[in-house]
Enzyme design. Structure first.
Site, PDB file in Angstrom:
ATOM      1  CE  LYS A 135     -41.329 -29.941  32.272  1.00  0.00           C
ATOM      2  NZ  LYS A 135     -41.528 -31.015  33.251  1.00  0.00           N
ATOM      3  CD1 TRP A 136     -39.078 -25.988  23.917  1.00  0.00           C
ATOM      4  CD2 TRP A 136     -40.940 -25.350  22.880  1.00  0.00           C
ATOM      5  NE1 TRP A 136     -38.838 -26.036  22.573  1.00  0.00           N
ATOM      6  CE2 TRP A 136     -39.970 -25.646  21.902  1.00  0.00           C
ATOM      7  CE3 TRP A 136     -42.201 -24.923  22.450  1.00  0.00           C
ATOM      8  CZ2 TRP A 136     -40.210 -25.517  20.538  1.00  0.00           C
ATOM      9  CZ3 TRP A 136     -42.439 -24.794  21.097  1.00  0.00           C
ATOM     10  CH2 TRP A 136     -41.448 -25.090  20.151  1.00  0.00           C
ATOM     11  CG  ASP A 137     -38.456 -31.491  28.490  1.00  0.00           C
ATOM     12  OD1 ASP A 137     -37.333 -31.022  28.686  1.00  0.00           O
ATOM     13  OD2 ASP A 137     -38.896 -32.490  29.094  1.00  0.00           O
ATOM     14  CG  MET A 138     -34.095 -29.048  23.553  1.00  0.00           C
ATOM     15  SD  MET A 138     -32.411 -29.593  23.810  1.00  0.00           S
ATOM     16  CE  MET A 138     -31.707 -29.151  22.262  1.00  0.00           C
ATOM     17  CG  ASP A 174      -1.968   5.237  32.604  1.00  0.00           C
ATOM     18  OD1 ASP A 174      -1.219   6.128  33.020  1.00  0.00           O
ATOM     19  OD2 ASP A 174      -3.137   5.068  33.001  1.00  0.00           O
ATOM     20  CB  CYS A 185     -38.153 -27.999  30.654  1.00  0.00           C
ATOM     21  SG  CYS A 185     -37.595 -29.497  31.451  1.00  0.00           S
ATOM     22  CG  ASP A 227     -35.329 -33.189  35.345  1.00  0.00           C
ATOM     23  OD1 ASP A 227     -36.314 -32.440  35.232  1.00  0.00           O
ATOM     24  OD2 ASP A 227     -34.897 -33.900  34.411  1.00  0.00           O
TER      25      ASP A 227
HETATM   26  C1  DGJ Z   1     -37.305 -34.044  31.316  1.00  0.00           C
HETATM   27  C2  DGJ Z   1     -37.892 -32.977  32.169  1.00  0.00           C
HETATM   28  O1  DGJ Z   1     -36.887 -32.275  32.819  1.00  0.00           O
HETATM   29  C3  DGJ Z   1     -38.890 -33.581  33.142  1.00  0.00           C
HETATM   30  O2  DGJ Z   1     -39.418 -32.604  33.976  1.00  0.00           O
HETATM   31  C4  DGJ Z   1     -39.970 -34.287  32.367  1.00  0.00           C
HETATM   32  O3  DGJ Z   1     -40.738 -33.357  31.665  1.00  0.00           O
HETATM   33  C5  DGJ Z   1     -39.356 -35.298  31.433  1.00  0.00           C
HETATM   34  N1  DGJ Z   1     -38.347 -34.716  30.597  1.00  0.00           N
HETATM   35  C6  DGJ Z   1     -40.404 -35.922  30.558  1.00  0.00           C
HETATM   36  O4  DGJ Z   1     -39.870 -36.795  29.656  1.00  0.00           O
END
Ligand code: DGJ
Length: 722
Positions: free
Chosen positions: A473-476, A50, A523, A545
């Protein structure tokens, strides 16, 4: 399962329903021969015919043109003009790499990837790994292509390990997977794009000549593009046709795409984005790439998704919460924002308890000087005005109600207005001489540094030890910019973003191992870091959000292309919606959120009795049906992107219950009759719906009759197999 046929030099990787075949050309190159429905017979012995006819530009690989071959690995410098899966800078200034086949090994099971999240085999799983060794003789560098085959799952995972036996070099590109589709130039690519509050919209387009690339270069997998592509036949639908999916188990910068060359071949690739990456590899050091999960289905895009769902839910997610029913929670963010105190939180919890909610989550604003989002991040010590009895006092009051207590953190960040930053200004990601940008008034801590990672582990770990916190809830909340690290020398600054990921995974690994009874939810400004890397440590992610029910139908629909509903945090919020001002019926908000990890994001004390009754029923239904949404088989029947009414069907694991979620999300004509054809039923069985009996074949060929009368009048139909 994995076999090397020495007669025809073909590696065959077989799962229950698929075959993936790689040919070894006599010139030492590995070519992609086949991927699709399981083959009953071996690949023809003369398969290399091929490729021989195109010998006009053979470079030094003999009678084949590297520029047109369907390759499994392509190092820059050998004449292939397409996207390379490997490139390096050697200390003589050369960028040319040439790899030749050296050998292979077939291993039972699947080795871990050091420091990176990946799928795993459990005892009893039929999993084997093929390791193909390629070697660059001149530079003394070994490359190992790893293919793990999950037979029962119809999944192949790939990654690459580079071992440098020569002089120090700089890696520029090391992609995790590359697969060339030979002679298939008319295909579509699908990817999931968006932004804050509209994550993972589905984009499908024809693959035109050239490179169709998606990427992240901002230090998180991002809401702009998800680390996933699918390619499919142009006639592939949700439930019919060939679909090939590629998902990178990684939370940082990535590149993925499909490149159509002038000779009728489409190259697919996925891996760390080479544009923001350089890695110094010293003699005898090795480098491993993140893992890519490869899925083929002949049952359309929903078929591909079902395979992703199963492997991600059961062999990428881990820990105690992987298989069990999780919490029905209430989060105070949209109820109070920064304006709360202990009593207010307890009052919200008390009302929630009355409708059956089991967990109260305290969001942002409980610490330091954090009266708004301009200050305090980094100082995770309770604010006495708000929490006079500290976290342990609040947790106790919540526990006394018979509820779990959960807490929000954003440990990867710091506000300049904080004690942490005053003490450690060099702990942030920054580059010499340039002012670091603030996004949401904050800087990113430099997790490429071990001392910073250890600080985060101690800080979060210390709090989890001194109060009864059962959910985090571990946000960033920001992307990276002006990237650099105070700890690394000039020649290693290109390593920062990947080292950040290694640091982040080290933090996650340590904390989730130390606190196995804490349920972690990730998050990132909603769903800006929704990827397999995160899901290895945290089995659920705050999807977006945007809590508006209409928007959520789309966001959850797109997310479900790869990720199961068991991973999607989904809450009912107040109206008019805080993100887009839309008002939808309370029941609709419940019917949309109930498919994910269900909860509330409002003050139930402000709801009417009727709304509370609807909320209570939703919690009960969630407990009754949640397992089907999370573990059942999903068939997407109508897309919110193409139809005024979105429809999802879930079939329980035992196949006895079928849930059909009907979401008219946009204006429809009053009294419009429609039939919705179901999928995946037993055509010989009868199904009961609202006291009437229907044949499986009738439901799949004619459908369920719907009178589509009001916009937003959503329904969840429940069918039982008789
Ligand atoms: C961004 C998150 O997406 C929200 O749900 C909330 O926890 C805010 N931060 C808080 O500052």
């Amino acid at each position: 399962m994995i076999n090397f046929n020495e007669q025809n030099n073909v590696f065959t990787l077989e799962t229950k329903n698929t075959t993936y075949a790689i040919g070894l050309l006599e010139n030492s190159l590995l070519v992609h021969l086949y991927w699709g429905k399981k083959l009953n017979n071996a690949i023809n012995e003369n398969w290399n015919n091929d490729f021989t006819w195109r010998s006009h530009s053979p470079f030094d690989y003999g009678k084949y043109s590297t520029n047109a071959l369907p390759l499994e690995f392509s190092a820059y410098g050998g004449g292939d003009s397409r996207t390379a899966s490997f490139s390096a800078l050697y200390n003589d200034g050369s960028r040319v790499s040439k790899y030749y086949y050296k050998g292979y090994e077939i291993i039972k099971g699947k080795p871990e990837i050091t420091g990176l999240p990946s799928t795993y085999a459990e005892s009893g799983d039929k999993v084997e790994t093929l390791v193909i060794n390629l070697y660059d003789e001149l530079k003394k560098v070994n490359v190992y292509l790893n293919y793990s085959v999950f037979e029962e799952y119809d999944v192949i995972t790939r990654n690459i390990k580079v071992v440098n036996g020569g002089e120090t070099l700089k890696l520029h590109t090391v992609l995790s997977a590359m697969t060339d589709f030979f002679g298939c130039d008319d295909m579509d690519i699908i990817h999931l794009d968006g932004a804050w509050a509209r994550e993972r919209y589905v984009t499908r387009q024809r693959i035109v000549p050239g490179n169709q690339n998606i990427k992240s270069q901002i230090g998180i997998s991002s809401s702009y593009h998800n680390p996933f592509i699918a390619i499919c036949d142009k006639n592939t639908t949700e439930n019919t046709g060939d679909a090939y999916g590629f998902n990178l188990v990684y939370s940082g910068n990535f590149t993925a795409g499909a490149e159509r060359n002038p000779y009728g071949t489409i190259r697919t690739y996925i891996g760390i984005n080479p544009n923001e990456f350089e890695w110094v590899l010293e003699t005898n050091q090795s480098f491993e790439t993140p893992e890519a999960i490869l899925v083929y289905s002949d049952k359309g895009l929903s078929g591909m998704s079902r395979i992703f769902h199963k492997i991600i839910r059961t062999r990428l997610c881990r820990g105690k919460f992987r298989d069990i029913e999780r919490y029905a929670l209430i989060n105070n963010w949209e109820a109070t924002y920064f304006n709360f105190n202990e009593d207010k939180i307890v009052k919200i919890a008390q009302k929630a308890k009355q409708i059956g909610v089991d967990t109260m989550v305290l969001d942002d604003g409980w610490f330091g000087r954090r009266t708004d989002d301009t200050r305090g991040l980094g100082d995770f010590v309770e604010m006495p005005d708000r929490l006079p009895n500290g976290l342990s006092g609040l947790a106790k009051r919540i526990n006394d109600l018979g509820m779990h207590f959960g807490l929000w953190f954003e440990p990867e960040m710091v506000n300049p207005d904080s004690e942490l930053f005053e003490k450690h200004p060099d702990w942030i990601i920054h580059t010499n001489g340039r002012t670091p940008s603030k996004i949401r008034h904050q800087y990113t801590l430099d997790l490429s540094r071990k001392d910073v990672c250890d600080y985060i582990i101690d800080c979060v770990g210390g709090i989890l030890k001194r109060a009864n916190i059962e959910y985090v809830k571990w946000d960033m909340n920001r992307q990276m910019s002006e990237v650099g690290s105070a700890m690394l020398p000039a020649e290693r600054q290109g390593e920062v973003m990947h080292r950040y990921m290694l640091g982040l995974y080290y933090v996650f690994e340590t904390l989730t191992k130390e606190f196995p009874n804490v349920l972690f939810e990730a998050c990132a400004s909603g769903g800006a870091r929704y990827d397999g890397g995160i899901l290895h440590y945290m089995p659920q992610v705050w999807t977006s959000d945007d809590t508006d029910a209409v928007e959520r139908i789309k966001i959850q629909y797109g997310t479900s292309f790869v990720y199961p509903y068991s991973t999607m945090g989904a809450h009912v919020s107040a109206c008019p919606n805080h993100q887009n001002g839309r008002t939808t019926p309370f029941e609709m908000r419940c019917n949309v959120a109930i498919c994910g990890q269900f909860g509330f994001e409002l003050d139930l004390n402000k709801c009417t009795d009727e709304e509370l009754e609807t909320a209570k029923k939703a919690v009960q239904n969630y407990r009754r049906l949640g397992e089907i949404f999370h573990k059942g088989d999903l068939y997407r029947l109508r897309s919110p992107f193409e139809s005024l009414m979105a429809v999802n069907e879930f079939i329980s694991e035992d196949k006895n219950t079928v849930l059909v979620c009907i979401y008219p999300h946009s204006t429809v004509t009053a009294g419009y009759d429609e039939y919705i054809k179901l999928s995946g039923l037993d055509e010989n069985a009868l199904y009961e719906l609202n006291g009437k009996s229907y044949g499986g074949d009738y439901l799949m060929n004619k459908g369920i009759h719907i009178i589509n009368d009001y916009e937003y009048k959503t329904k969840i139909l429940e069918l039982k197999k008789q």
